[in-house]
Design a protein around this motif. Structure first.
Motif, PDB file in Angstrom:
ATOM      1  N   ALA A  98      12.459   1.124   3.127  1.00 58.14           N
ATOM      2  CA  ALA A  98      13.723   1.323   2.418  1.00 58.14           C
ATOM      3  C   ALA A  98      13.721   2.720   1.832  1.00 58.14           C
ATOM      4  CB  ALA A  98      13.904   0.282   1.309  1.00 58.14           C
ATOM      5  N   ASN A  99      14.815   3.058   1.166  1.00 55.25           N
ATOM      6  CA  ASN A  99      14.853   4.330   0.455  1.00 55.25           C
ATOM      7  C   ASN A  99      13.898   4.288  -0.728  1.00 55.25           C
ATOM      8  OD1 ASN A  99      16.891   5.321   2.146  1.00 55.25           O
ATOM      9  ND2 ASN A  99      18.481   4.393   0.872  1.00 55.25           N
ATOM     10  N   PRO A 100      13.356   5.433  -1.130  1.00 57.99           N
ATOM     11  CA  PRO A 100      12.522   5.456  -2.337  1.00 57.99           C
ATOM     12  C   PRO A 100      13.284   4.930  -3.553  1.00 57.99           C
ATOM     13  CG  PRO A 100      12.318   7.523  -1.133  1.00 57.99           C
ATOM     14  CD  PRO A 100      13.441   6.752  -0.487  1.00 57.99           C
ATOM     15  N   ARG A 101      12.553   4.340  -4.480  1.00 60.20           N
ATOM     16  CA  ARG A 101      13.098   3.801  -5.734  1.00 60.20           C
ATOM     17  C   ARG A 101      14.002   2.604  -5.495  1.00 60.20           C
ATOM     18  NH1 ARG A 101       9.560   4.807  -8.163  1.00 60.20           N
ATOM     19  NH2 ARG A 101      10.630   4.372 -10.108  1.00 60.20           N
ATOM     20  N   SER A 102      13.744   1.851  -4.438  1.00 61.12           N
ATOM     21  CA  SER A 102      14.587   0.685  -4.152  1.00 61.12           C
ATOM     22  C   SER A 102      13.852  -0.638  -4.362  1.00 61.12           C
ATOM     23  CB  SER A 102      15.121   0.759  -2.715  1.00 61.12           C
ATOM     24  OG  SER A 102      14.046   0.781  -1.795  1.00 61.12           O
ATOM     25  N   GLY A 103      12.626  -0.586  -4.887  1.00 56.34           N
ATOM     26  CA  GLY A 103      11.892  -1.810  -5.187  1.00 56.34           C
ATOM     27  C   GLY A 103      10.838  -2.182  -4.161  1.00 56.34           C
ATOM     28  N   THR A 104      10.507  -1.263  -3.257  1.00 62.02           N
ATOM     29  CA  THR A 104       9.522  -1.581  -2.218  1.00 62.02           C
ATOM     30  C   THR A 104       8.143  -1.854  -2.791  1.00 62.02           C
ATOM     31  OG1 THR A 104       9.180   0.790  -1.868  1.00 62.02           O
ATOM     32  CG2 THR A 104      10.717  -0.326  -0.384  1.00 62.02           C
ATOM     33  N   THR A 105       7.749  -1.049  -3.771  1.00 59.88           N
ATOM     34  CA  THR A 105       6.421  -1.233  -4.367  1.00 59.88           C
ATOM     35  C   THR A 105       6.321  -2.575  -5.081  1.00 59.88           C
ATOM     36  OG1 THR A 105       6.117   1.154  -4.641  1.00 59.88           O
ATOM     37  CG2 THR A 105       4.733  -0.283  -5.981  1.00 59.88           C
ATOM     38  N   LEU A 106       7.367  -2.931  -5.808  1.00 58.59           N
ATOM     39  CA  LEU A 106       7.370  -4.206  -6.530  1.00 58.59           C
ATOM     40  C   LEU A 106       7.236  -5.373  -5.556  1.00 58.59           C
ATOM     41  CD1 LEU A 106       7.754  -5.953  -9.061  1.00 58.59           C
ATOM     42  CD2 LEU A 106      10.226  -5.755  -8.723  1.00 58.59           C
ATOM     43  N   LEU A 107       8.039  -5.367  -4.490  1.00 60.09           N
ATOM     44  CA  LEU A 107       7.976  -6.456  -3.522  1.00 60.09           C
ATOM     45  C   LEU A 107       6.614  -6.493  -2.833  1.00 60.09           C
ATOM     46  CD1 LEU A 107       9.297  -8.770  -1.980  1.00 60.09           C
ATOM     47  CD2 LEU A 107      10.194  -7.084  -0.353  1.00 60.09           C
ATOM     48  N   HIS A 108       6.119  -5.322  -2.439  1.00 57.23           N
ATOM     49  CA  HIS A 108       4.832  -5.236  -1.759  1.00 57.23           C
ATOM     50  C   HIS A 108       3.708  -5.806  -2.621  1.00 57.23           C
ATOM     51  CE1 HIS A 108       1.446  -2.519  -0.011  1.00 57.23           C
ATOM     52  NE2 HIS A 108       1.544  -3.625   0.689  1.00 57.23           N
ATOM     53  N   ARG A 109       3.690  -5.414  -3.868  1.00 58.44           N
ATOM     54  CA  ARG A 109       2.602  -5.863  -4.747  1.00 58.44           C
ATOM     55  C   ARG A 109       2.740  -7.335  -5.127  1.00 58.44           C
ATOM     56  NH1 ARG A 109       1.512  -0.302  -8.334  1.00 58.44           N
ATOM     57  NH2 ARG A 109       0.657   0.831  -6.539  1.00 58.44           N
ATOM     58  N   LEU A 110       3.960  -7.814  -5.233  1.00 60.77           N
ATOM     59  CA  LEU A 110       4.155  -9.241  -5.486  1.00 60.77           C
ATOM     60  C   LEU A 110       3.659 -10.070  -4.306  1.00 60.77           C
ATOM     61  CD1 LEU A 110       7.676  -9.416  -7.178  1.00 60.77           C
ATOM     62  CD2 LEU A 110       5.505 -10.101  -8.193  1.00 60.77           C
ATOM     63  N   MET A 111       4.051  -9.685  -3.103  1.00 59.26           N
ATOM     64  CA  MET A 111       3.641 -10.435  -1.912  1.00 59.26           C
ATOM     65  C   MET A 111       2.136 -10.332  -1.674  1.00 59.26           C
ATOM     66  SD  MET A 111       6.773  -9.674   0.768  1.00 59.26           S
ATOM     67  CE  MET A 111       6.029 -10.703   2.044  1.00 59.26           C
ATOM     68  N   SER A 112       1.545  -9.182  -1.982  1.00 59.72           N
ATOM     69  CA  SER A 112       0.115  -8.996  -1.747  1.00 59.72           C
ATOM     70  C   SER A 112      -0.746  -9.840  -2.688  1.00 59.72           C
ATOM     71  CB  SER A 112      -0.265  -7.518  -1.888  1.00 59.72           C
ATOM     72  OG  SER A 112      -0.116  -7.067  -3.223  1.00 59.72           O
ATOM     73  N   GLU A 113      -0.125 -10.377  -3.740  1.00 61.40           N
ATOM     74  CA  GLU A 113      -0.858 -11.299  -4.614  1.00 61.40           C
ATOM     75  C   GLU A 113      -1.234 -12.572  -3.862  1.00 61.40           C
ATOM     76  OE1 GLU A 113      -1.861 -11.076  -7.931  1.00 61.40           O
ATOM     77  OE2 GLU A 113      -1.403  -8.953  -7.667  1.00 61.40           O
ATOM     78  N   ASP A 114      -0.495 -12.877  -2.803  1.00 57.58           N
ATOM     79  CA  ASP A 114      -0.800 -14.037  -1.963  1.00 57.58           C
ATOM     80  C   ASP A 114      -1.876 -13.637  -0.949  1.00 57.58           C
ATOM     81  OD1 ASP A 114      -0.915 -16.251  -0.355  1.00 57.58           O
ATOM     82  OD2 ASP A 114       1.180 -16.183   0.293  1.00 57.58           O
ATOM     83  N   GLU A 115      -3.111 -13.590  -1.414  1.00 58.97           N
ATOM     84  CA  GLU A 115      -4.212 -13.098  -0.593  1.00 58.97           C
ATOM     85  C   GLU A 115      -4.640 -14.088   0.487  1.00 58.97           C
ATOM     86  OE1 GLU A 115      -7.332 -11.936  -3.226  1.00 58.97           O
ATOM     87  OE2 GLU A 115      -6.199 -10.232  -4.048  1.00 58.97           O
ATOM     88  N   GLU A 116      -4.155 -15.311   0.424  1.00 57.07           N
ATOM     89  CA  GLU A 116      -4.469 -16.277   1.479  1.00 57.07           C
ATOM     90  C   GLU A 116      -3.687 -15.974   2.759  1.00 57.07           C
ATOM     91  OE1 GLU A 116      -4.090 -20.320   0.378  1.00 57.07           O
ATOM     92  OE2 GLU A 116      -5.339 -20.160  -1.418  1.00 57.07           O
ATOM     93  N   ASN A 117      -2.529 -15.359   2.602  1.00 58.13           N
ATOM     94  CA  ASN A 117      -1.653 -15.139   3.754  1.00 58.13           C
ATOM     95  C   ASN A 117      -1.501 -13.676   4.153  1.00 58.13           C
ATOM     96  OD1 ASN A 117      -0.597 -17.883   4.415  1.00 58.13           O
ATOM     97  ND2 ASN A 117       0.012 -17.802   2.265  1.00 58.13           N
TER      98      ASN A 117
END
Length: 203
Positions: free
Chosen positions: A28-47
């Motif tokens: 996405a464009n910078p400052r659009s929430g990519t880091t937040l989504l990435h880090r939230l999803m990466s908390e699911d280390e099983e998947n």
């Protein structure tokens, strides 16, 4: 980095056979929430499996396993003093200067742009020179010659397989990178089962 990666071919050649199925790329464009989504999803280390910043700087399986062994010895013999020193260095280098913009740290989940920067195939290279126009051709991998694109993808795929070998082949590779928008064609050709997530956010 090149030397440590070549060690993998001798010490851990099994990484080449690691499964890399249906990777997910958040773009996405910078400052659009990519880091937040990435880090939230990466908390699911099983998947999901993602790189940390430290792992993008030192992507070698051999080096990462060496770090793990040093960490074990640090806990056993030094009571974790070495880890505390590393974290103090981490805070001094990255620290609060990036807070509120993009939290950085060696142990933070991070995008994989380092690999493209190492290969001089990244807009980040422009930050290292007062003549950005001279590096304009590096911005768009999709417009590079086929030989260049294939060589970059061979290197990139090898790095991703190293991660999956270490973190579990049953997982899916999860990445976010705002610069991948100029690499979608190249990445999708190499990984035809890839999934792209594009965030839409009002400016």
């Amino acid at each position: 980095t090149r030397l440590s990666l070549s060690l993998d071919d001798r010490v851990h050649p099994q990484y080449r056979e690691a499964k890399l199925e249906a990777p997910i790329f958040i773009i996405a464009n910078p400052r659009s929430g990519t880091t937040l989504l990435h880090r939230l999803m990466s908390e699911d280390e099983e998947n999901f499996a993602s790189f940390t910043l430290g792992e993008t700087i030192f992507p070698s399986v051999t080096v990462q396993k060496l770090f793990e062994r040093i960490g074990e010895l640090d806990q056993e013999k030094l009571g974790g003093r070495l880890l505390k020193a590393v974290k103090a260095f981490d805070a001094a280098v990255f620290g609060s200067r990036w807070e509120g913009v993009h939290r950085l740290g060696l142990f933070e989940t991070e995008e994989d742009e380092t690999f493209f920067t190492y290969s001089l195939q990244s807009p980040t290279v422009m930050l290292l020179s007062p003549f950005p126009a001279a590096f304009a051709s590096l911005v768009n991998l999709d417009k590079q010659p086929r030989e260049t694109r294939d060589r970059m993808m061979d290197y990139y795929e090898g790095l991703l397989r190293r991660l999956m070998y270490r973190k579990g082949e049953q997982k899916r590779y999860l990445d976010k990178n705002v610069f991948h928008t100029t690499r979608i064609r190249t990445i999708s050709e190499r990984f035809p089962d890839a999934r792209f997530v594009y965030l839409v956010r009002h400016p």
